[in-house]
Scaffold this active site. Structure first.
Site, short mmCIF file in Angstrom:
data_model
loop_
_atom_site.label_atom_id
_atom_site.label_comp_id
_atom_site.label_asym_id
_atom_site.label_seq_id
_atom_site.Cartn_x
_atom_site.Cartn_y
_atom_site.Cartn_z
N CYS A 1 0.82 -1.22 0.00
CA CYS A 1 0.00 0.00 0.00
C CYS A 1 0.85 1.26 0.00
O CYS A 1 0.32 2.38 -0.09
CB CYS A 1 -0.95 0.00 1.20
SG CYS A 1 -1.99 -1.45 1.26
N CYS B 1 -13.06 0.74 8.43
CA CYS B 1 -12.16 0.22 7.38
C CYS B 1 -12.12 1.16 6.18
O CYS B 1 -13.14 1.75 5.81
CB CYS B 1 -12.66 -1.12 6.86
SG CYS B 1 -12.89 -2.37 8.13
N SER B 2 -10.95 1.24 5.54
CA SER B 2 -10.90 1.87 4.22
C SER B 2 -11.59 0.91 3.26
O SER B 2 -11.64 -0.29 3.51
CB SER B 2 -9.44 2.10 3.80
OG SER B 2 -8.74 0.87 3.78
N LYS C 1 -10.04 6.32 4.50
CA LYS C 1 -11.36 5.92 5.00
C LYS C 1 -12.49 6.42 4.10
O LYS C 1 -13.40 5.67 3.76
CB LYS C 1 -11.55 6.46 6.44
CG LYS C 1 -12.93 6.25 7.02
CD LYS C 1 -13.16 4.81 7.32
CE LYS C 1 -14.41 4.15 6.89
NZ LYS C 1 -15.18 4.37 5.78
N HIS D 1 -9.25 3.92 -1.14
CA HIS D 1 -7.89 3.38 -1.02
C HIS D 1 -7.56 2.41 -2.17
O HIS D 1 -7.46 1.21 -1.96
CB HIS D 1 -7.75 2.70 0.35
CG HIS D 1 -6.38 2.19 0.67
ND1 HIS D 1 -5.22 2.71 0.13
CD2 HIS D 1 -5.98 1.17 1.50
CE1 HIS D 1 -4.18 2.04 0.61
NE2 HIS D 1 -4.62 1.10 1.43
#
Ligand code: COA
Length: 383
Positions: free
Chosen positions: A83, A204-205, A327, A331
């Site tokens: 990431c 969570c994203s 978020k 992402h």
């Protein structure tokens, strides 16, 4: 090393981009960045992407994107650090210009995650296969363990985790490129479907498609084009153990601490000199841990800080994730690090619209891979 400036940026909207291929997405972002910078050519190109092979079956992204962007025969390199691929792509471009090897470099990032691949499995390839994934651990699971440890060690509450999501959705609602342009309440976050205890869906994203690109240049090019002088005053990178269990503590990410130390030293500044920061909030707990490891708050006080509004866009002394963060903005993993730089660039250029931090002069972007085995930090300053 030479001074390096960011003079242009472009990104796609983040979200489920069904009608666009990975090539369309990168080319859209790249062309927007080139147009924004006003350059007639680029010397080279970097593409950050975590796992295009698993997500869409396409590797060799450097060559693919150079071809479809129409910039052959310039050198084109794909960069991977889970990431943190986007942040590392930016760092490679920075080093190329700083070294004097090139004057105009495009740093981009892209990911297309919603085309049907098993996203959780693909993402989990960034964790330790033998000691984590084989035993059934996923990224929501790893960050849930970090959250539990932080709650146990420092008394961080479920409400404080939820406050991160509330703040980031509030900011993301003001961002035209965000995946989720809506606000959420504390109750909605607390009651959202449990994904990995204590983290719910709204901690969570999301799974996202998107691309982002920026143009980095030498001082001479920036001056000739009469661009605002937004200089990269620090670029740093560090590593930590790939598996969580190998670390002395679950509540500190060693790569973040080390990269931050190096970045502050290189820039010659302290955490209190930073006017805004984009941090890697892949899960709400990540923002809390990282805001402490970057030195913005004492260890264990990150949850309290967000709850008290210290990281808010409106009135916060240290605005964090003004873009909406991972978020709310989304992402698409390979694009995230570049999108963070774009938010900092827009803030320092006074182009952040409803999200503008007043008198922003120094901005930071912190991007990490996996559960923090890799971390890359950049600090930009407007002259
Ligand atoms: N935040 C807010 N809303 C979300 C969301 C999120 N993270 N993820 C999904 N949603 C929404 C969707 O838009 C959808 O809304 P709709 O019903 O109004 O259309 C609904 O929730 C269900 O979406 P769905 O795609 O079925 O969710 P899911 O259960 O398949 O996935 C997660 C949800 C949290 C498991 C998934 O987003 C995820 O894995 N996130 C973490 C990604 C990750 O690990 N990244 C790497 C970090 S290191």
């Amino acid at each position: 090393m030479r001074d390096v400036f960011v003079i242009g940026a472009g990104m796609t909207k983040f979200g489920e981009l069904w009608e666009k291929s990975i090539k369309d997405i990168f080319v859209e972002a790249g062309l927007k960045a080139i147009e924004d910078a006003g350059v007639g050519y680029i010397d080279s190109l970097y593409v950050g992407a975590m796992s295009s092979g698993l997500f869409v079956g396409q590797e060799h992204l450097g060559a693919v994107m150079a071809d479809y962007l129409g910039v052959n025969p310039v050198p084109a390199t794909r960069v991977e650090s889970a990431c943190a691929s986007g942040g590392v792509s930016f760092r490679q471009a920075y080093l190329e210009v700083a070294s004097g090897a090139s004057d105009i470099v495009l740093a981009g990032g892209v990911e297309k995650m919603t085309d049907g691949a098993d996203v959780t499995d693909a993402l989990a390839t960034a964790a330790d296969q033998e000691y984590e994934v084989y035993h059934g651990v996923t990224f929501p699971g790893l960050y849930a363990m970090i959250a539990k440890a932080h709650m146990h060690q420092y008394g961080t509450t479920r409400q404080q985790l939820a406050a991160v999501a509330v703040k980031n959705h509030r900011n993301g609602a003001k961002n035209p490129n965000a995946q989720f342009r809506f606000e959420v309440t504390l109750e909605q976050v607390l009651n959202s479907t449990r994904v990995a205890d204590p983290l719910g869906l709204l901690d969570c994203s999301p799974v996202s498609d998107g691309g982002a690109a920026v143009i980095l240049v030498s001082a001479e090019v920036a001056r000739n084009l009469k661009k605002p002088l937004i200089r990269v005053i620090a670029s740093s990178q560090a590593s930590d153990t790939i598996a969580l269990h190998s670390r002395p503590s679950f509540t500190t990410i060693g790569s973040v601490v080390k990269a931050a130390e190096k970045a502050y030293k290189m820039a010659g500044i302290k955490p209190t000199d930073v006017n805004l920061c984009e941090v890697h909030d892949c899960f709400t707990i990540a923002e809390i841990v990282v805001s402490e490891d970057l030195g913005f708050f004492e260890k264990g006080k990150g949850g309290e800080a967000v709850e008290k509004g210290l990281t808010a866009l409106e009135g916060g002394k240290m605005p964090i994730n003004t873009s909406g963060g991972l978020k709310s903005k989304g992402h698409p993993v390979g694009a995230t690090g570049i999108a963070q730089i774009i938010e900092v660039y827009e803030q320092l250029s006074g182009k952040a619209g409803a999200r503008q931090v007043k008198n922003a002069r120094i901005g930071m972007a912190q991007n990490m891979g996996g559960s923090g085995a890799s971390c890359v930090i950049h600090i930009l300053e407007v002259k």
